[in-house]
Design an enzyme around this catalytic site. Structure first.
Site, PDB file in Angstrom:
ATOM      1  N   THR A  26       0.837  -1.213   0.000  1.00 27.62           N
ATOM      2  CA  THR A  26       0.000   0.000   0.000  1.00 27.62           C
ATOM      3  C   THR A  26       0.866   1.254   0.000  1.00 27.62           C
ATOM      4  OG1 THR A  26      -0.253  -0.265   2.389  1.00 27.62           O
ATOM      5  CG2 THR A  26      -2.091  -0.966   1.039  1.00 27.62           C
ATOM      6  N   HIS A 117      -0.043 -16.546  -4.848  1.00 28.67           N
ATOM      7  CA  HIS A 117      -1.174 -16.171  -5.703  1.00 28.67           C
ATOM      8  C   HIS A 117      -0.717 -15.882  -7.132  1.00 28.67           C
ATOM      9  CE1 HIS A 117      -3.889 -14.898  -2.079  1.00 28.67           C
ATOM     10  NE2 HIS A 117      -3.676 -16.187  -2.144  1.00 28.67           N
ATOM     11  N   CYS A 125      -1.355 -18.995 -22.477  1.00 29.14           N
ATOM     12  CA  CYS A 125      -2.480 -19.260 -23.369  1.00 29.14           C
ATOM     13  C   CYS A 125      -3.262 -20.462 -22.839  1.00 29.14           C
ATOM     14  CB  CYS A 125      -1.986 -19.550 -24.783  1.00 29.14           C
ATOM     15  SG  CYS A 125      -3.320 -20.070 -25.880  1.00 29.14           S
ATOM     16  N   CYS A 128      -3.297 -23.392 -25.869  1.00 28.53           N
ATOM     17  CA  CYS A 128      -2.137 -24.191 -26.299  1.00 28.53           C
ATOM     18  C   CYS A 128      -1.002 -24.180 -25.278  1.00 28.53           C
ATOM     19  CB  CYS A 128      -1.637 -23.722 -27.668  1.00 28.53           C
ATOM     20  SG  CYS A 128      -0.686 -22.186 -27.606  1.00 28.53           S
ATOM     21  N   CYS A 149      -2.643 -14.940 -28.066  1.00 24.96           N
ATOM     22  CA  CYS A 149      -1.560 -15.891 -28.304  1.00 24.96           C
ATOM     23  C   CYS A 149      -1.076 -15.760 -29.752  1.00 24.96           C
ATOM     24  CB  CYS A 149      -2.068 -17.306 -28.042  1.00 24.96           C
ATOM     25  SG  CYS A 149      -0.857 -18.586 -28.374  1.00 24.96           S
TER      26      CYS A 149
HETATM   27 ZN   LIG Z   1      -2.201 -20.433 -27.863  1.00 31.75          ZN
END
Ligand SMILES: [Zn+2]
Length: 246
Positions: A26, A117, A125, A128, A149
């Site tokens: 912050t 996280h 992607c 793929c 992608c």
């Molecule tokens: Zn892709």
């Protein structure tokens, strides 16, 4: 407890593992998304930051994230990030486990880092599996609403853990191992409300370690920890002055 007490505890109880949350960033101007005035009080995360939302309309999710990713990219590490990196170089912090996705620990110089996280470092992607670095994603966002992608044209997903998405198993296992091995778990800027990260102090205590907390506001562990109700930067700078000769 004051900063000198905390410095003493860090020197005495090694290894020290640090767990950081939104409160450590912050002071870099990054708002705590989960606070009462935070972004998730205004926008429903189910609609903008969940896996079903991304699958249904990835461009809508990216339109929401675009200004926020720009904000994260422009933010600079603050005194707290820099102090933790200094303590690591001095051999007084073994590792940093963070809930933050903002890369500020890495940019401050922390090396042994576990991002439970995920982070904005890369995007993947979903069709793929191709991976794209942040710079490429940012470049695409200058010209388009959503990065695609290069191989298959699907909209790529940032490698941050969305709401309802499982945490990365490898990262969370490492975080639990570190918590169990810590003689001191130093929590900085987290209200310890989000599980399973909120369970890490329990692991440390059960294994015979101690817990120290630097956080503005209460946490469920306050009565079992050394507690400093303060913001991170000033306290950690004072700790560095105590422990690391200039
Ligand atoms: Zn892709």
């Amino acid at each position: 407890m004051n900063a000198a007490d905390l410095a003493h505890a860090i020197r005495k109880h090694q290894p020290c593992v640090v767990l950081t949350g939104a409160g450590v960033s912050t002071e870099s101007g990054i708002p705590d998304f989960r606070s009462a005035s935070g972004i998730w009080a205004e926008f429903d995360p189910a609609e903008y930051a969940s896996l079903p939302a991304f699958r249904a309309d990835p461009e809508k999710v990216w339109r929401f994230y675009k200004p926020r990713i720009a904000m994260l990219t422009e933010a600079e590490p603050n005194a707290a990030h820099l102090a933790l990196a200094t303590l690591e170089r001095a051999g007084l912090v073994h590792a940093v486990v963070t809930q933050n996705i903002d890369l500020l620990h890495e940019r401050a110089g922390t090396r042994n880092l576990v991002e439970v996280h995920g982070s904005i470092r890369t995007a993947t992607c979903p069709a793929c599996g191709a991976s794209y670095p942040r710079d490429e994603v940012l470049l695409q966002l200058e010209a388009a609403d959503a990065p695609r992608c290069a191989r298959c044209a699907a909209v790529v997903k940032p490698d941050v853990v969305f709401f309802g998405e499982l945490l990365q198993v490898e990262a969370i296992e490492r975080a639990f191992e570190l918590a169990r091995a810590a003689a001191l778990l130093l929590v900085v800027g987290s209200a310890l409300e989000v599980y399973p990260v909120a369970a890490l102090p329990e692991e440390t205590l059960a294994a015979g370690g101690r817990v120290a907390i630097v956080n503005k506001g209460a946490t469920p562990y306050d009565d079992r920890a050394l507690k400093l109700d303060a913001s991170a930067g000033e306290v950690l700078e004072a700790v560095v002055r105590e422990l690391v000769p200039p």
